[in-house]
Motif scaffolding. Structure first.
Motif, PDB file in Angstrom:
ATOM      1  N   SER A 180       0.821  -1.210   0.000  1.00  0.00           N
ATOM      2  CA  SER A 180       0.000   0.000   0.000  1.00  0.00           C
ATOM      3  C   SER A 180       0.852   1.255   0.000  1.00  0.00           C
ATOM      4  N   TRP A 181       1.934   1.241   0.776  1.00  0.00           N
ATOM      5  CA  TRP A 181       2.786   2.424   0.875  1.00  0.00           C
ATOM      6  C   TRP A 181       3.596   2.646  -0.398  1.00  0.00           C
ATOM      7  N   VAL A 182       3.976   1.585  -1.080  1.00  0.00           N
ATOM      8  CA  VAL A 182       4.645   1.749  -2.377  1.00  0.00           C
ATOM      9  C   VAL A 182       3.646   2.285  -3.397  1.00  0.00           C
ATOM     10  N   ASP A 183       2.456   1.689  -3.437  1.00  0.00           N
ATOM     11  CA  ASP A 183       1.434   2.128  -4.403  1.00  0.00           C
ATOM     12  C   ASP A 183       1.048   3.591  -4.191  1.00  0.00           C
ATOM     13  N   ALA A 184       1.056   4.035  -2.912  1.00  0.00           N
ATOM     14  CA  ALA A 184       0.664   5.414  -2.604  1.00  0.00           C
ATOM     15  C   ALA A 184       1.828   6.394  -2.697  1.00  0.00           C
ATOM     16  N   GLY A 185       3.034   5.892  -3.002  1.00  0.00           N
ATOM     17  CA  GLY A 185       4.187   6.768  -3.121  1.00  0.00           C
ATOM     18  C   GLY A 185       4.787   7.177  -1.789  1.00  0.00           C
ATOM     19  N   ILE A 186       4.408   6.513  -0.705  1.00  0.00           N
ATOM     20  CA  ILE A 186       5.006   6.797   0.600  1.00  0.00           C
ATOM     21  C   ILE A 186       6.428   6.230   0.633  1.00  0.00           C
ATOM     22  N   ILE A 187       6.566   4.972   0.224  1.00  0.00           N
ATOM     23  CA  ILE A 187       7.888   4.368   0.062  1.00  0.00           C
ATOM     24  C   ILE A 187       8.295   4.575  -1.396  1.00  0.00           C
ATOM     25  N   LYS A 188       9.295   5.404  -1.628  1.00  0.00           N
ATOM     26  CA  LYS A 188       9.741   5.657  -3.004  1.00  0.00           C
ATOM     27  C   LYS A 188      11.187   6.126  -2.978  1.00  0.00           C
ATOM     28  N   ASP A 189      11.822   6.028  -4.125  1.00  0.00           N
ATOM     29  CA  ASP A 189      13.210   6.478  -4.298  1.00  0.00           C
ATOM     30  C   ASP A 189      14.128   5.908  -3.222  1.00  0.00           C
ATOM     31  N   VAL A 190      13.950   4.627  -2.933  1.00  0.00           N
ATOM     32  CA  VAL A 190      14.790   3.957  -1.940  1.00  0.00           C
ATOM     33  C   VAL A 190      16.179   3.741  -2.537  1.00  0.00           C
ATOM     34  N   THR A 191      17.198   4.141  -1.806  1.00  0.00           N
ATOM     35  CA  THR A 191      18.578   3.988  -2.286  1.00  0.00           C
ATOM     36  C   THR A 191      19.408   3.056  -1.408  1.00  0.00           C
ATOM     37  N   SER A 192      18.944   2.804  -0.179  1.00  0.00           N
ATOM     38  CA  SER A 192      19.737   1.990   0.736  1.00  0.00           C
ATOM     39  C   SER A 192      18.827   1.268   1.722  1.00  0.00           C
ATOM     40  N   ILE A 193      19.165   0.013   2.011  1.00  0.00           N
ATOM     41  CA  ILE A 193      18.436  -0.777   3.001  1.00  0.00           C
ATOM     42  C   ILE A 193      19.457  -1.457   3.900  1.00  0.00           C
ATOM     43  N   THR A 194      19.268  -1.337   5.199  1.00  0.00           N
ATOM     44  CA  THR A 194      20.076  -2.066   6.173  1.00  0.00           C
ATOM     45  C   THR A 194      19.233  -3.204   6.725  1.00  0.00           C
ATOM     46  N   ALA A 195      19.732  -4.441   6.635  1.00  0.00           N
ATOM     47  CA  ALA A 195      19.036  -5.607   7.185  1.00  0.00           C
ATOM     48  C   ALA A 195      19.936  -6.216   8.250  1.00  0.00           C
ATOM     49  N   HIS A 196      19.366  -6.542   9.396  1.00  0.00           N
ATOM     50  CA  HIS A 196      20.210  -6.979  10.503  1.00  0.00           C
ATOM     51  C   HIS A 196      19.590  -8.140  11.271  1.00  0.00           C
ATOM     52  N   MET A 197      20.442  -9.071  11.655  1.00  0.00           N
ATOM     53  CA  MET A 197      20.054 -10.215  12.476  1.00  0.00           C
ATOM     54  C   MET A 197      21.257 -10.522  13.375  1.00  0.00           C
TER      55      MET A 197
END
Length: 474
Positions: A180-197
């Motif tokens: 929903s957030w991608v479709d609504a343009g809330i999540i956009k122009d992502v350049t970096s993601i940190t994933a941690h465990m």
């Protein structure tokens, strides 16, 4: 890494030709799934792997009220960890060998659940799909790049077969919110993601100076060790290979990345259309050796521009002393109560619980694992955005019901091999960077590693043990 150069070269050639060689096989030689479901009818389900995580999957599938459990299969039948499921279904036929189960009961089975070690997902899945059986298989789909690709090809060929990879958060709140957030343009122009465990892993504390596999021990009377190994090159039994310990070893499992990556990066991978990386750089590998996973890993995955979306770097952090940098205003992150506990005890809250930080051009998000929803950070920004956030639909079914309803033609699976396969391929490339210690330069079109002949051959891996070659044909 054991050297099987001659047999490997032969297998490489055979593997590359396998799909084309079998493409002309008449379709009537393969089983077809049956569309016999009416209102209220249940799916006849065979369960392969009935202890530990496999047992949890069976309980969840049965709890939906949509499945008849018609067969149970486990190579360690009547071992302590299988007894609860056997008691739950005392009159259901039992098998140690999935091949015998299909031979004797194939016409009574419509779907299978596969809750076995990572390496054994592949042959069971390939046989099931070839027989027209719907497949629910735990994540990651398989241990090698080639095996995941063959599973995807088999599912594509047998289009009536329903597939679902078991990253159950893909049917929960995070899935619907992210979309929903991608479709609504809330999540956009992502350049970096940190994933941690950064929680402790089973191999933490082991001797990284290891020069051989652990010594042979007496095989438990309940265990069929020959079948347990399936297609892998022969190993002698040791307690540190079984009951979840298989996850520690390059030969058998996918480490922390394969275990948790599908619960942390799944929605970003799908809804940002990441596909395959062009580079995987092992930035940090503490305690790297040729047998089991490093004590701490930092991996950089680089994905190219996709349409109007900018390039993305995904950084993966594991290891208790390898916490990622945290942005200002991060706040507190809780431990998702829906995360199932591992077979060796409960999940304990860590300094930083499993999750991700997503950096867009204008907004930054934090999220946990599995079905945990995202939050905009800092909190002041979240309050400012609150009125502009779209209404997120509720999930119509959990992951297990989604699979069984798809078997009945009522829904479409949310983590089919078409979705889960490319995600699993990303983890296969990450594992190769951990195993070899080398930067992986990957040709996304040709699907080959151009930076290292050895790493490129490991996309396929060593040839299967004799008697298991048949599963490498589509």
């Amino acid at each position: 890494m054991t050297d099987h150069n001659s047999s490997r070269r032969k297998f490489l050639t055979q593997a590359l030709l396998a799909s084309a060689a079998v493409a002309a096989t008449p379709s009537f030689l393969y089983g077809q799934s049956q569309s016999r479901f009416g209102a209220g009818e249940k799916v006849n389900l065979a369960c392969i792997g009935i202890g530990n995580r496999g047992g949890e999957i069976i309980r969840e599938l049965y709890k939906t009220g949509l499945a008849n459990i018609v067969a149970l299969c486990d190579v360690d039948m009547e071992a302590p960890h299988t007894l609860a499921i056997l008691k739950m279904f005392p009159n259901v036929p039992r098998f140690k060998d999935f091949r015998q189960m299909f031979d004797k009961m194939g016409n009574q089975i419509e779907a299978v659940s596969i809750g076995t070690p990572d390496f054994s997902h592949f042959p069971i899945t390939m046989m099931a799909i070839g027989l027209g059986k719907h497949v629910y298989v735990e994540k990651p789909m398989a241990r090698t790049f080639q095996e995941v690709e063959l599973m995807m090809k088999a599912a594509k060929k047998h289009r009536k077969v329903v597939t679902q990879m078991g990253n159950q958060g893909h049917s929960e709140a995070n899935y619907f919110q992210y979309k929903s957030w991608v479709d609504a343009g809330i999540i956009k122009d992502v350049t970096s993601i940190t994933a941690h465990m950064n929680s402790p892993r089973r191999w933490h504390g082991w001797d990284t100076k290891i020069t051989s596999f652990p010594a042979a021990e007496p095989t438990p009377a309940t265990l069929d060790w020959n079948i347990w190994q399936m297609q892998t090159q022969g190993h002698q039994y040791n307690k540190d290979f079984v009951n979840g310990q298989w996850r520690c070893w390059f030969d058998f499992g996918m480490g922390a990345l394969g275990d948790w990556g599908a619960h942390i990066l799944d929605t970003s991978h799908q809804f940002l259309d990441l596909g395959l990386p062009y580079e995987v750089d092992p930035v940090r590998l503490d305690g790297r050796n040729n047998f089991f996973y490093p004590m701490s890993s930092t991996l950089s995955f680089k994905f190219p521009k996709r349409g109007s979306m900018p390039p993305v770097e995904v950084k993966w952090y594991d290891g208790i002393d390898n916490l990622p940098p945290i942005p200002a205003g991060y706040g507190v992150q809780g431990l998702d109560p829906n995360i199932p506990p591992p077979s060796n005890g409960p999940i304990k809250p860590a300094s930083l619980n499993p999750g991700k930080i997503i950096y867009g051009k204008d907004l930054t998000f934090k999220g946990g694992s599995h079905g945990s929803t995202l939050s905009i950070i800092p909190e002041e920004k979240a309050k400012e955005m609150a009125s502009r956030l779209p209404v997120v639909p509720e999930s119509p079914s959990n992951h297990f019901a989604n699979f069984l309803k798809a078997c009945k033609g009522e829904e479409k699976t949310r983590s089919s091999f078409e979705i889960g396969g490319p995600l699993s391929l990303v983890f296969c490339l990450g594992v190769l960077a951990q195993w070899t210690g080398e930067k992986i330069v990957f040709d996304r079109k040709k699907k080959i590693i151009t930076s290292s002949k050895n790493a490129n051959e490991l996309l396929i891996g060593p040839p299967p043990r004799q008697g298991w070659e048949q599963y490498y044909k589509v």
